[in-house]
Design a protein around this motif. Sequence first.
Motif, PDB file in Angstrom:
ATOM      1  N   VAL B  92     -11.857  -2.260  62.390  1.00 41.28           N
ATOM      2  CA  VAL B  92     -10.612  -2.439  63.367  1.00 41.28           C
ATOM      3  C   VAL B  92      -9.370  -2.176  62.751  1.00 41.28           C
ATOM      4  CG1 VAL B  92      -9.556  -3.273  65.481  1.00 41.28           C
ATOM      5  CG2 VAL B  92     -11.944  -3.743  64.677  1.00 41.28           C
ATOM      6  N   THR B  93      -9.209  -2.585  61.590  1.00 39.03           N
ATOM      7  CA  THR B  93      -7.922  -2.634  60.949  1.00 39.03           C
ATOM      8  C   THR B  93      -7.662  -1.165  60.617  1.00 39.03           C
ATOM      9  OG1 THR B  93      -8.760  -4.924  59.834  1.00 39.03           O
ATOM     10  CG2 THR B  93      -6.690  -3.890  59.073  1.00 39.03           C
ATOM     11  N   CYS B  94      -8.722  -0.401  60.369  1.00 43.90           N
ATOM     12  CA  CYS B  94      -8.186   0.825  59.935  1.00 43.90           C
ATOM     13  C   CYS B  94      -7.415   1.589  60.984  1.00 43.90           C
ATOM     14  CB  CYS B  94      -9.456   1.911  59.826  1.00 43.90           C
ATOM     15  SG  CYS B  94     -10.570   1.374  58.776  1.00 43.90           S
ATOM     16  N   ILE B  95      -7.486   1.097  62.437  1.00 43.48           N
ATOM     17  CA  ILE B  95      -7.083   2.040  63.383  1.00 43.48           C
ATOM     18  C   ILE B  95      -5.379   1.858  63.401  1.00 43.48           C
ATOM     19  CG2 ILE B  95      -6.665   1.772  65.873  1.00 43.48           C
ATOM     20  CD1 ILE B  95      -9.342   0.647  66.384  1.00 43.48           C
ATOM     21  N   ASP B  96      -4.904   0.802  63.245  1.00 45.08           N
ATOM     22  CA  ASP B  96      -3.319   0.730  62.759  1.00 45.08           C
ATOM     23  C   ASP B  96      -3.210   0.746  61.243  1.00 45.08           C
ATOM     24  OD1 ASP B  96      -1.669   0.500  65.289  1.00 45.08           O
ATOM     25  OD2 ASP B  96      -3.499  -0.596  65.748  1.00 45.08           O
ATOM     26  N   GLY B  97      -3.866   0.049  60.418  1.00 48.15           N
ATOM     27  CA  GLY B  97      -3.424   0.025  58.947  1.00 48.15           C
ATOM     28  C   GLY B  97      -3.465   1.289  58.243  1.00 48.15           C
ATOM     29  N   TYR B  98      -4.332   2.232  58.608  1.00 42.97           N
ATOM     30  CA  TYR B  98      -4.213   3.672  57.975  1.00 42.97           C
ATOM     31  C   TYR B  98      -2.968   4.201  58.161  1.00 42.97           C
ATOM     32  CZ  TYR B  98      -5.563   7.783  55.620  1.00 42.97           C
ATOM     33  OH  TYR B  98      -5.608   8.896  54.751  1.00 42.97           O
ATOM     34  N   PRO B  99      -2.561   4.354  59.519  1.00 44.52           N
ATOM     35  CA  PRO B  99      -1.141   4.865  59.960  1.00 44.52           C
ATOM     36  C   PRO B  99      -0.147   4.473  59.437  1.00 44.52           C
ATOM     37  CG  PRO B  99      -2.682   4.884  61.963  1.00 44.52           C
ATOM     38  CD  PRO B  99      -3.322   4.035  60.833  1.00 44.52           C
ATOM     39  N   MET B 100      -0.131   2.863  59.265  1.00 38.18           N
ATOM     40  CA  MET B 100       0.926   2.368  58.554  1.00 38.18           C
ATOM     41  C   MET B 100       1.297   2.908  57.076  1.00 38.18           C
ATOM     42  SD  MET B 100       1.097  -1.561  59.787  1.00 38.18           S
ATOM     43  CE  MET B 100       2.413  -1.962  58.951  1.00 38.18           C
ATOM     44  N   ALA B 101      -0.063   2.921  56.469  1.00 42.50           N
ATOM     45  CA  ALA B 101      -0.278   3.461  55.002  1.00 42.50           C
ATOM     46  C   ALA B 101       0.445   4.956  54.888  1.00 42.50           C
ATOM     47  CB  ALA B 101      -1.347   3.497  54.404  1.00 42.50           C
ATOM     48  N   GLN B 102       0.034   5.679  55.858  1.00 41.90           N
ATOM     49  CA  GLN B 102       0.674   6.988  55.845  1.00 41.90           C
ATOM     50  C   GLN B 102       2.222   7.228  56.010  1.00 41.90           C
ATOM     51  OE1 GLN B 102      -2.196   8.623  59.038  1.00 41.90           O
ATOM     52  NE2 GLN B 102      -2.845   9.995  57.557  1.00 41.90           N
ATOM     53  N   GLN B 103       2.605   5.945  56.839  1.00 44.34           N
ATOM     54  CA  GLN B 103       4.006   6.205  57.136  1.00 44.34           C
ATOM     55  C   GLN B 103       4.794   5.273  55.884  1.00 44.34           C
ATOM     56  OE1 GLN B 103       4.314   3.950  60.474  1.00 44.34           O
ATOM     57  NE2 GLN B 103       2.979   5.211  61.645  1.00 44.34           N
ATOM     58  N   ARG B 105       4.227   2.515  54.838  1.00 47.77           N
ATOM     59  CA  ARG B 105       4.566   1.134  54.861  1.00 47.77           C
ATOM     60  C   ARG B 105       2.915   0.279  54.583  1.00 47.77           C
ATOM     61  NH1 ARG B 105       4.903   1.377  60.797  1.00 47.77           N
ATOM     62  NH2 ARG B 105       5.226  -0.938  61.013  1.00 47.77           N
ATOM     63  N   ALA B 106       2.632   0.774  53.567  1.00 49.84           N
ATOM     64  CA  ALA B 106       1.057   0.008  53.043  1.00 49.84           C
ATOM     65  C   ALA B 106       1.518  -1.259  52.660  1.00 49.84           C
ATOM     66  CB  ALA B 106       0.462   1.078  52.064  1.00 49.84           C
ATOM     67  N   GLY B 107       2.598  -1.530  52.011  1.00 52.92           N
ATOM     68  CA  GLY B 107       3.021  -2.836  51.451  1.00 52.92           C
ATOM     69  C   GLY B 107       3.052  -3.878  52.519  1.00 52.92           C
ATOM     70  N   VAL B 108       3.667  -3.087  53.580  1.00 52.49           N
ATOM     71  CA  VAL B 108       3.937  -4.123  54.834  1.00 52.49           C
ATOM     72  C   VAL B 108       2.582  -4.558  55.502  1.00 52.49           C
ATOM     73  CG1 VAL B 108       5.056  -4.607  57.007  1.00 52.49           C
ATOM     74  CG2 VAL B 108       6.259  -3.406  55.116  1.00 52.49           C
ATOM     75  N   ILE B 236       2.503   1.935  47.656  1.00 51.00           N
ATOM     76  CA  ILE B 236       2.509   0.752  48.423  1.00 51.00           C
ATOM     77  C   ILE B 236       3.614   0.474  49.273  1.00 51.00           C
ATOM     78  CG2 ILE B 236       2.213  -1.633  48.435  1.00 51.00           C
ATOM     79  CD1 ILE B 236       0.230  -1.500  46.330  1.00 51.00           C
ATOM     80  N   GLY B 237       4.900   0.596  48.614  1.00 52.59           N
ATOM     81  CA  GLY B 237       6.226   0.613  49.269  1.00 52.59           C
ATOM     82  C   GLY B 237       6.688  -0.788  49.323  1.00 52.59           C
ATOM     83  N   ARG B 238       7.559  -1.323  50.255  1.00 49.35           N
ATOM     84  CA  ARG B 238       8.153  -2.486  50.261  1.00 49.35           C
ATOM     85  C   ARG B 238       7.237  -3.346  50.802  1.00 49.35           C
ATOM     86  NH1 ARG B 238      10.019  -4.049  55.432  1.00 49.35           N
ATOM     87  NH2 ARG B 238       9.643  -2.232  56.807  1.00 49.35           N
ATOM     88  N   MET B 239       6.897  -4.657  50.324  1.00 44.67           N
ATOM     89  CA  MET B 239       6.027  -5.716  50.774  1.00 44.67           C
ATOM     90  C   MET B 239       6.539  -6.570  51.948  1.00 44.67           C
ATOM     91  SD  MET B 239       3.232  -5.528  48.625  1.00 44.67           S
ATOM     92  CE  MET B 239       2.430  -7.236  48.982  1.00 44.67           C
ATOM     93  N   GLY B 378      -1.642  -5.087  43.257  1.00 45.35           N
ATOM     94  CA  GLY B 378      -1.579  -3.913  42.462  1.00 45.35           C
ATOM     95  C   GLY B 378      -2.998  -3.814  41.783  1.00 45.35           C
ATOM     96  N   LEU B 379      -3.809  -4.883  41.553  1.00 38.80           N
ATOM     97  CA  LEU B 379      -5.138  -4.766  40.910  1.00 38.80           C
ATOM     98  C   LEU B 379      -5.943  -4.251  41.526  1.00 38.80           C
ATOM     99  CD1 LEU B 379      -6.529  -6.293  38.347  1.00 38.80           C
ATOM    100  CD2 LEU B 379      -6.897  -8.200  39.824  1.00 38.80           C
ATOM    101  N   TRP B 380      -6.027  -4.607  42.928  1.00 35.11           N
ATOM    102  CA  TRP B 380      -7.058  -3.887  43.709  1.00 35.11           C
ATOM    103  C   TRP B 380      -6.673  -2.662  43.951  1.00 35.11           C
ATOM    104  CZ3 TRP B 380     -10.142  -7.610  42.973  1.00 35.11           C
ATOM    105  CH2 TRP B 380     -10.041  -8.961  43.041  1.00 35.11           C
ATOM    106  N   VAL B 381      -5.417  -2.206  43.899  1.00 31.53           N
ATOM    107  CA  VAL B 381      -5.156  -0.829  44.549  1.00 31.53           C
ATOM    108  C   VAL B 381      -5.848  -0.090  43.323  1.00 31.53           C
ATOM    109  CG1 VAL B 381      -3.323   0.630  44.978  1.00 31.53           C
ATOM    110  CG2 VAL B 381      -3.333  -1.628  45.847  1.00 31.53           C
ATOM    111  N   ARG B 382      -5.497  -0.579  42.142  1.00 35.19           N
ATOM    112  CA  ARG B 382      -6.032   0.216  41.028  1.00 35.19           C
ATOM    113  C   ARG B 382      -7.621   0.252  40.926  1.00 35.19           C
ATOM    114  NH1 ARG B 382      -2.458  -2.452  36.593  1.00 35.19           N
ATOM    115  NH2 ARG B 382      -1.044  -2.519  38.169  1.00 35.19           N
TER     116      ARG B 382
END
Lengths: 146, 502
Positions: B92-103, B105-108, B236-239, B378-382
């Motif tokens: 379910v987190t994909c539904i809003d999480g992925y659009p945020m990353a595309q904008q 705002r992945a860090g937030v 990732i952008g700002r956290m 950052g570790l997990w992103v890598r």
Amino acid sequence: MRHLISHAGPLIMLSAGLFFSVGAVTSLDLGSFRRMGPGAFPLLVGGLLCLLALIGLVQNLRHPLPVDHADPVAVLGVTGGVVGFALLTPLLGVLPATFIAVLTTAAVIPGFRWPMRLALAAGVAVGVWLIFVLCLGIPFTAIKGI
Amino acid sequence: MDLLHNLALGLNTAATMQNLIYCFVGVFLGTFIGALPGVGPLAAVAMLLPVSFYLPPETALVMLAGVYYGAEYGGSIASILLNIPGTPSASVTCIDGYPMAQQGRAGVALFSTAMASMFGALFGVVVMVLLSPRLAEFALLFQPAEYFSVMVLGLVAASIVSTSGVVRGLMMVCLGILLGTIGVDVNSGETRFTGGIPQLRDGVSLVVVAMGLFGVSEVITSMRGTTQSYAGAGMIGRMFPNRDEWRRSFMPAVRGSAIGSFFGTLPGTGQTVASFVAYALEKRLNKRADQFGKGAIEGVVVPESANNAAAQTAFIPTLTLGIPGSTTMALMLGALMIHGITPGPRMISEHPELFWGLVVSFVFGNIFLLILNIPLIGLWVRLLRVPHYFLYPAVIVLICVGVYSISNSLTDIWATLAFGLVGYVLRLFRFEPAPMLIGFVLGPMMEEYFRRAMLLSRGDATVFFTRPGSAALLLVAILMLCATMLPWRRWLTAGLSRRRQA
């Protein structure tokens, strides 16, 4: 054809149910309602499984559930790895067996280069030694002869 | 006062160096497994079972539990960055999480999921602390008939969430129970279904079944599926969320946690259902519902607080009644039984250090997870950029070594392979192995209570319906079965997709 294969699913379950319930009736004491023998519960659950399998079969005849395609190469790779481990452990010890089993399984993964496979195998062997032998102190024959 | 005393006891147990280290190892592994799509927390817990034999029971449980709830944190990372849920409950987190990353705002999104996860988890822990002792006290009134019925309820609940239908779920439950009857019957001493094989006299080992069904067959299924690395995981952008985003997240987090806590306590439903329901409900309540699906911060906060709350409250039925809230819980029950501890209402009073130590370790574990997921993100992103197929051969061999380490028995390895292949074939035919494992764990207890109840009632099988407690539990089970006839899935997904299109 795939429809026919799809029906095999509930049929496998039916045979498992029959195996346990017939086995309970023929070889185990059923006892009485009050004092149930060792066969009573398996008979009950086995019977229930047969019933459910028949319901599942009828459902499947109406709307067959698709069967996924098997991946024989993956089966072969994993089976090869496990068999390799089981055969080599008594001969060479756990760590060489680990090394070869990792290589065997990794061999079937496409796009995995050989130097990487070797590095992974060595890494896992070292990891196994660290966790199981060093930290947990499990009495393994790590390498036969040492 | 009693509560404070108990929590102090828990602190005493959980704050030892050994338990803290194993707690950290557990949550670290959990985040790792959760972040990588492919191998789930269930396989990870199964793989750690043999290791846990060498630890004291409370340490083993602290570590296994850490893997379990750590995976809930990790699961959202892949959902947000790659639009691929790392664990089912993070879908379910994909539904809003992925659009945020595309904008950008992945860090937030990552920061707020970590905070929401922590909030949900601590909410769940509070519910657990307040509810469990009462539930356990109540459950002391249970007689064999009630125990039998509560297990029936747990098994029905476990099979109705099966995606291939309730009938197939129930079939797998029955198969699991039957598998559990193999070996010596405790009442009569007769051997059952061993086929004359002496190794089967002690029954089929839980480790072998779990590793085969969830380790080996899962690896075969996913090993050659996706071989590309996920290079897309990037900026990732700002956290830190701004003040407005903090304010908007608070109430959804509370609602998500409350819904999650409720669904977690129901045996069998688990985190995935909790996060779906919480998201669907939030969209009806939230004023900004039109923003959902376009990267609304509420849309990641709600499911994450819900699934983490559910992950914690799932321990309530597991530890107070001995009824696993999910398949992973069934494995943990198995781990307890291997240590000679019978789960059930007496466990809290007989092993208070175990229960309260676990509760306090949840708090520590969640603090560790916050550290792992915010400063160390950052570790997990890598990690997501590394191709993850390297994991599968390692998993297979670790399974072999783990099984072999229990009693240096090669037979166990062959048996694990056999269960893995059986599990794979059953998966191909759309039979999910999870209900089978729950049946396998509960089966022997269920038979014991069934026979005892029949003995007490002098052979009268109506006892399960004439005792009010037992009748109520069976009624709930029947209602649950009837409820599966309703098109829930369509309602939920219709609600989700309607918003998505809007």
